[in-house]
Design an enzyme around this catalytic site. Structure first.
Site, PDB file in Angstrom:
ATOM      1  N   ARG A  49       0.797  -1.071  -0.036  1.00  0.00           N
ATOM      2  CA  ARG A  49       0.112   0.072  -0.035  1.00  0.00           C
ATOM      3  C   ARG A  49       0.865   1.243   0.028  1.00  0.00           C
ATOM      4  O   ARG A  49       2.030   1.108   0.525  1.00  0.00           O
ATOM      5  CB  ARG A  49      -1.049   0.101   1.246  1.00  0.00           C
ATOM      6  CG  ARG A  49      -0.215  -0.057   2.606  1.00  0.00           C
ATOM      7  CD  ARG A  49      -1.056  -0.080   3.762  1.00  0.00           C
ATOM      8  NE  ARG A  49      -1.924   0.987   3.780  1.00  0.00           N
ATOM      9  CZ  ARG A  49      -2.878   1.247   4.901  1.00  0.00           C
ATOM     10  NH1 ARG A  49      -3.394   0.089   5.585  1.00  0.00           N
ATOM     11  NH2 ARG A  49      -3.590   2.174   4.791  1.00  0.00           N
ATOM     12  N   ASP A  51       0.404   5.381   1.086  1.00  0.00           N
ATOM     13  CA  ASP A  51      -0.765   6.245   2.015  1.00  0.00           C
ATOM     14  C   ASP A  51      -1.022   7.552   1.191  1.00  0.00           C
ATOM     15  O   ASP A  51      -0.709   7.831   0.157  1.00  0.00           O
ATOM     16  CB  ASP A  51       0.104   6.610   3.280  1.00  0.00           C
ATOM     17  CG  ASP A  51       0.293   5.483   4.140  1.00  0.00           C
ATOM     18  OD1 ASP A  51      -0.746   4.728   4.242  1.00  0.00           O
ATOM     19  OD2 ASP A  51       1.332   5.439   4.725  1.00  0.00           O
ATOM     20  N   TYR A 109      12.339   3.700  -3.033  1.00  0.00           N
ATOM     21  CA  TYR A 109      11.495   4.838  -2.913  1.00  0.00           C
ATOM     22  C   TYR A 109      12.365   6.124  -3.041  1.00  0.00           C
ATOM     23  O   TYR A 109      13.659   5.993  -2.785  1.00  0.00           O
ATOM     24  CB  TYR A 109      10.875   4.897  -1.417  1.00  0.00           C
ATOM     25  CG  TYR A 109       9.651   3.909  -1.329  1.00  0.00           C
ATOM     26  CD1 TYR A 109       8.279   4.488  -1.352  1.00  0.00           C
ATOM     27  CD2 TYR A 109       9.722   2.645  -0.772  1.00  0.00           C
ATOM     28  CE1 TYR A 109       7.341   3.592  -1.123  1.00  0.00           C
ATOM     29  CE2 TYR A 109       8.685   1.706  -0.631  1.00  0.00           C
ATOM     30  CZ  TYR A 109       7.386   2.446  -0.813  1.00  0.00           C
ATOM     31  OH  TYR A 109       6.401   1.701  -0.559  1.00  0.00           O
ATOM     32  N   ARG A 196       9.241   7.709   5.192  1.00  0.00           N
ATOM     33  CA  ARG A 196       9.010   9.267   5.634  1.00  0.00           C
ATOM     34  C   ARG A 196       9.558   9.480   7.147  1.00  0.00           C
ATOM     35  O   ARG A 196      10.156  10.631   6.969  1.00  0.00           O
ATOM     36  CB  ARG A 196       7.561   9.393   5.880  1.00  0.00           C
ATOM     37  CG  ARG A 196       6.838   9.592   4.551  1.00  0.00           C
ATOM     38  CD  ARG A 196       5.326   9.260   4.503  1.00  0.00           C
ATOM     39  NE  ARG A 196       4.604  10.648   5.351  1.00  0.00           N
ATOM     40  CZ  ARG A 196       3.678  10.538   5.667  1.00  0.00           C
ATOM     41  NH1 ARG A 196       2.558   9.821   5.418  1.00  0.00           N
ATOM     42  NH2 ARG A 196       3.173  11.591   6.484  1.00  0.00           N
TER      43      ARG A 196
END
Length: 258
Positions: A49, A51, A109, A196
Site C-alpha cells: 500500500r 498512503d 522509494y 517518511r
C-alpha cells in the site's frame, strides 16, 4: 492467465492505494475499470500500500483474467477508462505462481526535498525545506540506517504487533539535483511511515537538530516513540518494485537511461 501490471499515479487526490470505506482509494478506481473490461467483479493484489498523498512511478499489481483480451487489450482499455492521474505503464503475462506482494525482492522509494519555495506547482509533489541542508552529514547518517535492523523506531505506532520489524536497507543514496535533494531508498521491505520517518530524521540531522549519535540512539532504541519526526507525504514516490536480486549499479544505469 495471470497478468502483472505496472502503474504510475499522482496520489494527492486519493486516500492512498488501498480500498477505503469512506474515501477514494486508487485500488478501487482500478478494480472498477477492470470490472468494465471483464464484465465481472475483479480483485487486484498490489506489491503493498501507499498512503494518502504518496505517489508512484512503478507500483505493481496482479490479477487473473482471460487470455483472449491479452496484454495490449488490457493496456489500451485501462488507460482509456482510468482518470489521467492513474496511468498503466506496462501489462505483462506472468507465471501462475507470481505474486505482486510475496514475490518482491526489493523496493525503491525516492523522497524529494526542495528549497524552491516560490514555485506554486510543487505543493503536492515535493517537501519544501527552508534551511540549508548539510548533505555530507546526511550521507553519514544514511550509512547508519543501511543494513539489517529492527526499525521499530521508524514505524507507525498503530502497526500490527505481529508484523516483523526487521528489514534490510541495501542502500540509501543522497543526491542533489538542481534545487532538489533526492533521498533514494532501496530495501527488501519497509514498514508503514518508515521512509517518511527516516527522511525526516535525516532532514533533522542535515539541519543540525540532532547529531549522528542521536540518530544511532533512535535506531537502537527499537521504540516506536523514539523518533518524533515524520516527513510530509507529498515528497514520497514508490519508484520501482523489483522482482530479482538487488543490484545498485544496474539501478543507477536504469535511472540514468530514464
Amino acid at each position: 492467465m495471470r497478468y502483472k501490471v505496472t502503474v504510475a499515479y499522482d496520489g494527492h487526490r486519493y486516500a492512498g492505494f488501498q480500498k477505503q470505506v469512506n474515501a477514494k482509494g486508487i485500488q478501487s478506481v482500478i478494480e472498477h475499470a477492470l470490472e468494465k473490461v471483464m464484465k465481472q467483479p475483479v480483485s487486484i493484489t498490489a506489491s503493498g500500500r501507499t498512503d494518502a498523498g504518496v505517489h508512484a512511478l512503478g507500483q505493481v499489481f496482479h490479477f487473473d483474467g482471460p487470455e483472449t483480451i491479452g496484454t495490449r487489450g488490457f493496456y489500451q482499455a485501462l488507460n482509456t477508462l482510468l482518470p489521467k492521474d492513474i496511468r498503466i505503464k506496462k501489462v505483462e503475462f506472468a507465471n501462475d505462481d507470481f505474486h505482486a506482494r510475496f514475490s518482491v525482492q526489493y523496493k525503491h522509494y525516492d523522497y524529494i526535498i526542495t528549497n524552491e519555495r516560490d514555485n506554486p506547482f510543487i505543493e503536492h509533489y515535493k517537501a519544501v525545506i527552508w534551511q540549508t541542508l548539510d548533505v555530507d552529514l546526511m550521507r553519514q547518517g544514511a550509512k547508519i540506517l543501511e543494513g539489517e535492523h529492527d526499525f521499530t523506531s521508524f514505524c507507525n505506532a498503530q502497526i500490527d504487533p505481529r508484523k516483523p520489524r526487521v528489514k534490510t536497507i541495501f542502500k540509501i543514496d543522497v543526491q542533489p539535483k538542481g534545487q532538489d535533494l533526492v533521498l533514494s531508498y532501496f530495501g527488501n521491505g519497509f514498514l508503514r511511515y518508515q521512509v517518511r520517518m527516516m527522511s525526516a530524521a535525516l532532514i533533522a540531522l542535515g539541519t543540525h537538530k540532532i547529531t549522528l549519535e542521536q540518530l544511532k540512539e533512535i535506531l537502537e532504541a527499537k521504540d516506536k516513540h523514539a523518533c518524533r519526526f515524520n516527513a510530509p507525504a507529498q515528497g514520497l514516490y514508490l519508484v520501482k518494485v523489483g522482482y530479482k536480486t538487488f543490484d545498485f549499479m544496474e539501478e543507477n544505469r536504469e535511472n540514468n537511461e530514464a
